[in-house]
Design a protein around this motif. Structure first.
Motif, PDB file in Angstrom:
ATOM      1  N   LEU A 182       0.849  -1.183   0.000  1.00 47.22           N
ATOM      2  CA  LEU A 182       0.000   0.000   0.000  1.00 47.22           C
ATOM      3  C   LEU A 182       0.888   1.237   0.000  1.00 47.22           C
ATOM      4  O   LEU A 182       1.920   1.273   0.664  1.00 47.22           O
ATOM      5  CB  LEU A 182      -0.906   0.027   1.235  1.00 47.22           C
ATOM      6  CG  LEU A 182      -1.840   1.243   1.363  1.00 47.22           C
ATOM      7  CD1 LEU A 182      -2.975   1.155   0.351  1.00 47.22           C
ATOM      8  CD2 LEU A 182      -2.401   1.358   2.778  1.00 47.22           C
ATOM      9  N   ILE A 183       0.470   2.261  -0.752  1.00 49.21           N
ATOM     10  CA  ILE A 183       1.132   3.558  -0.755  1.00 49.21           C
ATOM     11  C   ILE A 183       0.222   4.554  -0.060  1.00 49.21           C
ATOM     12  O   ILE A 183      -0.974   4.639  -0.374  1.00 49.21           O
ATOM     13  CB  ILE A 183       1.438   4.033  -2.189  1.00 49.21           C
ATOM     14  CG1 ILE A 183       2.506   3.142  -2.829  1.00 49.21           C
ATOM     15  CG2 ILE A 183       1.887   5.496  -2.205  1.00 49.21           C
ATOM     16  CD1 ILE A 183       2.750   3.446  -4.295  1.00 49.21           C
ATOM     17  N   LEU A 184       0.767   5.298   0.902  1.00 53.28           N
ATOM     18  CA  LEU A 184       0.051   6.383   1.564  1.00 53.28           C
ATOM     19  C   LEU A 184       0.733   7.693   1.218  1.00 53.28           C
ATOM     20  O   LEU A 184       1.951   7.813   1.324  1.00 53.28           O
ATOM     21  CB  LEU A 184       0.072   6.205   3.085  1.00 53.28           C
ATOM     22  CG  LEU A 184      -0.670   5.003   3.675  1.00 53.28           C
ATOM     23  CD1 LEU A 184      -0.402   4.922   5.174  1.00 53.28           C
ATOM     24  CD2 LEU A 184      -2.163   5.106   3.408  1.00 53.28           C
ATOM     25  N   VAL A 185      -0.044   8.683   0.805  1.00 52.99           N
ATOM     26  CA  VAL A 185       0.479  10.022   0.546  1.00 52.99           C
ATOM     27  C   VAL A 185      -0.251  10.984   1.473  1.00 52.99           C
ATOM     28  O   VAL A 185      -1.476  11.123   1.388  1.00 52.99           O
ATOM     29  CB  VAL A 185       0.276  10.449  -0.925  1.00 52.99           C
ATOM     30  CG1 VAL A 185       0.868  11.848  -1.150  1.00 52.99           C
ATOM     31  CG2 VAL A 185       0.911   9.445  -1.880  1.00 52.99           C
ATOM     32  N   GLU A 186       0.488  11.612   2.368  1.00 48.64           N
ATOM     33  CA  GLU A 186      -0.135  12.591   3.261  1.00 48.64           C
ATOM     34  C   GLU A 186      -0.109  13.969   2.626  1.00 48.64           C
ATOM     35  O   GLU A 186       0.934  14.436   2.157  1.00 48.64           O
ATOM     36  CB  GLU A 186       0.583  12.652   4.610  1.00 48.64           C
ATOM     37  CG  GLU A 186      -0.115  13.593   5.586  1.00 48.64           C
ATOM     38  CD  GLU A 186       0.731  13.983   6.782  1.00 48.64           C
ATOM     39  OE1 GLU A 186       0.468  15.060   7.367  1.00 48.64           O
ATOM     40  OE2 GLU A 186       1.646  13.225   7.133  1.00 48.64           O
ATOM     41  N   GLY A 187      -1.248  14.633   2.602  1.00 42.83           N
ATOM     42  CA  GLY A 187      -1.350  15.965   2.030  1.00 42.83           C
ATOM     43  C   GLY A 187      -0.782  17.032   2.939  1.00 42.83           C
ATOM     44  O   GLY A 187      -0.282  16.766   4.035  1.00 42.83           O
ATOM     45  N   ALA A 188      -0.870  18.272   2.467  1.00 39.72           N
ATOM     46  CA  ALA A 188      -0.388  19.422   3.230  1.00 39.72           C
ATOM     47  C   ALA A 188      -1.501  20.457   3.316  1.00 39.72           C
ATOM     48  O   ALA A 188      -2.270  20.648   2.370  1.00 39.72           O
ATOM     49  CB  ALA A 188       0.841  20.033   2.569  1.00 39.72           C
ATOM     50  N   MET A 189      -1.616  21.118   4.466  1.00 35.50           N
ATOM     51  CA  MET A 189      -2.614  22.171   4.681  1.00 35.50           C
ATOM     52  C   MET A 189      -4.006  21.648   4.342  1.00 35.50           C
ATOM     53  O   MET A 189      -4.308  20.480   4.575  1.00 35.50           O
ATOM     54  CB  MET A 189      -2.247  23.418   3.862  1.00 35.50           C
ATOM     55  CG  MET A 189      -0.876  23.969   4.168  1.00 35.50           C
ATOM     56  SD  MET A 189      -0.477  25.475   3.216  1.00 35.50           S
ATOM     57  CE  MET A 189      -0.399  24.827   1.546  1.00 35.50           C
ATOM     58  N   GLY A 190      -4.855  22.522   3.798  1.00 34.28           N
ATOM     59  CA  GLY A 190      -6.169  22.089   3.356  1.00 34.28           C
ATOM     60  C   GLY A 190      -6.087  21.491   1.961  1.00 34.28           C
ATOM     61  O   GLY A 190      -5.151  21.751   1.190  1.00 34.28           O
ATOM     62  N   LEU A 191      -7.080  20.712   1.603  1.00 35.62           N
ATOM     63  CA  LEU A 191      -7.086  19.956   0.363  1.00 35.62           C
ATOM     64  C   LEU A 191      -6.802  20.809  -0.866  1.00 35.62           C
ATOM     65  O   LEU A 191      -6.063  20.390  -1.772  1.00 35.62           O
ATOM     66  CB  LEU A 191      -8.441  19.252   0.225  1.00 35.62           C
ATOM     67  CG  LEU A 191      -8.744  18.482  -1.051  1.00 35.62           C
ATOM     68  CD1 LEU A 191      -7.675  17.454  -1.339  1.00 35.62           C
ATOM     69  CD2 LEU A 191     -10.115  17.823  -0.933  1.00 35.62           C
ATOM     70  N   PHE A 192      -7.368  22.013  -0.916  1.00 32.05           N
ATOM     71  CA  PHE A 192      -7.234  22.843  -2.112  1.00 32.05           C
ATOM     72  C   PHE A 192      -6.294  24.036  -1.905  1.00 32.05           C
ATOM     73  O   PHE A 192      -6.219  24.921  -2.752  1.00 32.05           O
ATOM     74  CB  PHE A 192      -8.611  23.350  -2.551  1.00 32.05           C
ATOM     75  CG  PHE A 192      -9.585  22.245  -2.848  1.00 32.05           C
ATOM     76  CD1 PHE A 192      -9.415  21.427  -3.953  1.00 32.05           C
ATOM     77  CD2 PHE A 192     -10.659  21.993  -1.998  1.00 32.05           C
ATOM     78  CE1 PHE A 192     -10.307  20.393  -4.222  1.00 32.05           C
ATOM     79  CE2 PHE A 192     -11.555  20.973  -2.255  1.00 32.05           C
ATOM     80  CZ  PHE A 192     -11.375  20.161  -3.377  1.00 32.05           C
ATOM     81  N   ASP A 193      -5.566  24.043  -0.801  1.00 39.44           N
ATOM     82  CA  ASP A 193      -4.675  25.169  -0.508  1.00 39.44           C
ATOM     83  C   ASP A 193      -3.366  25.049  -1.271  1.00 39.44           C
ATOM     84  O   ASP A 193      -2.814  23.950  -1.406  1.00 39.44           O
ATOM     85  CB  ASP A 193      -4.386  25.243   0.992  1.00 39.44           C
ATOM     86  CG  ASP A 193      -5.639  25.496   1.811  1.00 39.44           C
ATOM     87  OD1 ASP A 193      -6.555  26.160   1.292  1.00 39.44           O
ATOM     88  OD2 ASP A 193      -5.696  25.030   2.970  1.00 39.44           O
ATOM     89  N   GLY A 194      -2.863  26.207  -1.719  1.00 34.21           N
ATOM     90  CA  GLY A 194      -1.567  26.239  -2.382  1.00 34.21           C
ATOM     91  C   GLY A 194      -1.664  26.034  -3.879  1.00 34.21           C
ATOM     92  O   GLY A 194      -2.681  25.588  -4.409  1.00 34.21           O
TER      93      GLY A 194
END
Length: 471
Positions: free
Chosen positions: A107-119
Motif C-alpha cells: 500500500l502507498i500512503l500520501v499525506e497531504g499538506a494544509m487544506g485539500l485545495f490550498d496552495g
C-alpha cells in the motif's frame, strides 16, 4: 517485443510495459483534510503502523517541502519517506518515486499538506494528476451533520478528484459517530471514527512536530495506540481491498545523465540541532558518487575527513549553549573555511555560521563567526514560502520556513525568487566558498548546480581529524 508485453518480475501487483513505458500497480490512498491541524499526520502514522504490524510493506510520502513529518512517518512505517512536491520536485520526479514504491509496496500512503485545495499546486492537484483516491481526515469536535456537509462540499468542488471516504477524528461518542455517518452522501462512507484521546496526538513545537529522535519511545506508544484504534474499525481490510492504482515510470531519455561527484567526501551535520534534511538530497549526492560522512556539531570534537561541508537546518536555538561550548568543532570548521572548501549552510546552519545567536530566553551564544552578523529568535511569527535560489552555479528550487531574523550580515549576492510574488525572497550570501541562506534547497531540482556547489577541482581531502589531533 510486442507493443504491449507482460512482465512477471517485480511489483506485488504486477508490472507491465505498455508502448515502451514500464508501469506498476499498487493500492494507494491520499490522506487529505479541509485544513491544517486536523490530525493528518497522526492518522497517517497510525495507518502505516497498523499495516506494518500485519507484515505489510507500506511506502509513505509527504506532500510539500515538510522535513519533520517524514521523520515521524518513517519511524511509523519502517520505510524511508520522501517529499512529493510538483513545484519543487517536478512531475517526472514524483511520478518515478511513486512507480518505484509501487514495485515493492502492499500500500502507498500520501499525506497531504494544509487544506485539500490550498496552495499552488495543491494536494488536490497532486492527487488528481496521479489518480489517487482521497480519504478525508477531519477533526469533528463541536459538529456532527456539518462534518458530512463539509465532506460533500470538498467532494463536489472539483470533478477530477475522488473521495474514498471519511475518517472522523476526535469523535466524542458512538452517537456522535451515528449522526455523522447518517448524514454522509451514499457514495462517501465513514471509514473510521477515532475517539478523542490525548495519547494519540503527536506533540508539536514551533515549525511543526517535535523531531522523532527526541521522543522515539513516546512516539512508539502513540503509533501502537493509533494502530489498535484503526484496526478495530476494520480499516486495514478496507484499504488493502481498494483497486490498485497504476503508476508509470519516467521514460528512458526523459532525464539527463547525472553529473559526477565521484571521489568527493561531504561531511553532513546530523543531530538534534541539525536534522532538516531531505532524504532525496542524500540519495542524489550518493547517486552522483559522493561519499557522505555524518557527524554531530553538538558532540563530536572534529569534522570527519572531508572535501566539503553541509550544515542543514534544524533547531540550533535549542542547543545554542552546547554548540557554543564545542570550541574544537568551531576551530575545525574554521580550518575548512580557510582552506576554501565548499560549505553550504541552510537556515539553522546559517545561524550557526553567524557570530552570535540569541535564543528564546534572550541569551546570547557565540557561534562559528564564519559569516558576519547576528541571529535572534522571534515569537510565533515566521517566514515561509517556496523560492528559487539563483546561485552562480545555477537556479535551485527550495523552501524557507523560519522564526528568526539575522542582522548585520554582508551584502547578499542574490535573493530567492518567490514562486508567485515579485518581492525579493531570502538573502543568499557567498563568502569564499561558503554559501549561506535561510533557504532549504531541493537538490534533485538541479543536480548540475549541486555538483558545482560541492565540487572541488583538486579533489584533495582535508584531514581535519589528523591535523587537530582528533581520534
Amino acid at each position: 517485443m510486442t507493443e504491449r508485453a507482460e512482465i512477471q518480475a517485480g511489483g506485488r501487483f504486477g508490472t507491465q510495459v505498455d508502448r515502451g513505458v514500464a508501469r506498476a500497480a499498487c493500492p494507494a490512498v491520499f490522506i487529505a483534510a479541509p485544513a491544517s491541524g486536523q490530525g493528518k499526520t497522526t492518522v497517517t502514522a497510525a495507518l502505516a503502523r497498523m499495516l506494518r504490524n500485519q507484515g505489510k510493506v507500506v511506502r509513505v510520502f509527504k506532500t510539500g517541502p515538510d522535513y519533520l513529518d517524514p521523520l515521524v512517518l518513517a519511524q511509523a512505517s519502517g520505510q524511508p519517506v520522501d517529499q512529493l512536491d510538483l513545484w519543487m520536485a517536478g512531475e517526472a520526479y514524483c511520478r518515478q518515486r511513486l512507480f518505484d514504491a509501487a514495485l515493492e509496496a502492499d500500500l502507498i500512503l500520501v499525506e497531504g499538506a494544509m487544506g485539500l485545495f490550498d496552495g499552488e499546486p495543491s494536494s488536490a492537484d497532486l492527487a488528481a494528476l496521479f489518480d489517487l483516491p482521497m480519504v478525508i481526515v477531519m477533526d469533528v469536535k463541536g459538529m456532527a451533520q456539518t462534518a458530512a456537509a463539509l465532506v460533500a462540499g470538498l467532494a463536489g468542488f472539483r470533478d477530477d478528484i475522488r473521495i474514498a471516504g471519511l475518517i472522523a477524528n476526535a469523535c466524542g461518542s458512538p452517537r456522535h459517530r451515528e449522526l455523522i455517518e447518517a448524514a454522509l452522501p451514499p457514495d462517501i462512507p465513514l471509514l473510521a471514527a477515532v475517539e478523542r484521546n490525548a495519547n494519540l496526538a503527536l506533540p508539536e513545537r514551533h515549525l511543526g512536530l517535535v523531531q522523532a529522535e527526541e521522543i522515539r519511545e513516546d512516539l512508539e506508544t502513540r503509533f501502537e495506540t493509533g494502530a489498535k484504534a484503526l484496526l478495530a474499525e476494520g480499516l486495514a481490510e478496507a484499504l488493502l481491498q481498494l483497486p490498485p492504482v497504476t503508476f508509470a515510470a519516467v521514460q528512458a531519455g526523459a532525464t539527463e545523465a547525472l553529473p559526477s561527484l565521484h571521489g568527493q567526501t561531504i561531511a553532513v551535520a546530523r543531530d538534534a540541532a541539525f536534522s532538516f534534511i531531505y532524504q532525496a538530497n542524500l540519495d542524489l549526492l550518493e547517486r552522483m558518487g559522493a561519499r557522505l560522512r555524518f557527524f554531530s556539531p553538538l558532540t563530536d570534537e572534529c569534522l570527519p575527513p572531508c572535501d566539503a561541508l553541509w550544515l542543514p537546518g534544524g533547531y540550533p536555538e535549542l542547543h545554542a549553549a552546547q554548540l557554543a561550548a564545542n570550541a574544537s568543532m568551531r576551530d575545525d570548521i574554521h580550518r575548512l573555511f580557510a582552506a576554501d572548501k565548499p560549505i553550504l549552510a541552510e537556515c539553522g546552519g546559517m545561524l550557526y555560521c553567524l557570530e552570535t545567536l540569541t535564543d528564546y530566553d534572550d541569551q546570547i551564544h557565540t557561534m562559528l563567526g564564519l559569516l558576519p552578523g547576528h541571529g535572534a529568535m522571534r515569537g510565533r511569527r515566521g517566514c515561509q514560502g517556496m523560492q528559487t535560489a539563483d546561485l552562480p552555479e545555477g537556479p535551485i528550487r527550495g523552501h524557507a520556513h523560519h522564526r528568526s531574523v539575522s542582522e548585520g550580515t554582508p551584502e547578499p549576492i542574490a535573493h530567492g525568487r518567490r514562486q508567485r510574488h515579485p518581492a525579493p525572497g531570502e538573502a543568499i550570501y557567498r563568502l569564499r566558498r561558503l554559501t549561506a541562506s535561510y533557504l532549504h534547497l531541493f537538490f534533485p531540482d538541479n543536480p548540475a548546480a549541486v555538483a558545482s556547489l560541492f565540487g572541488q577541482g583538486t579533489g584533495h581531502t582535508i584531514d581535519t581529524e589528523e591535523s587537530n589531533g582528533c581520534n
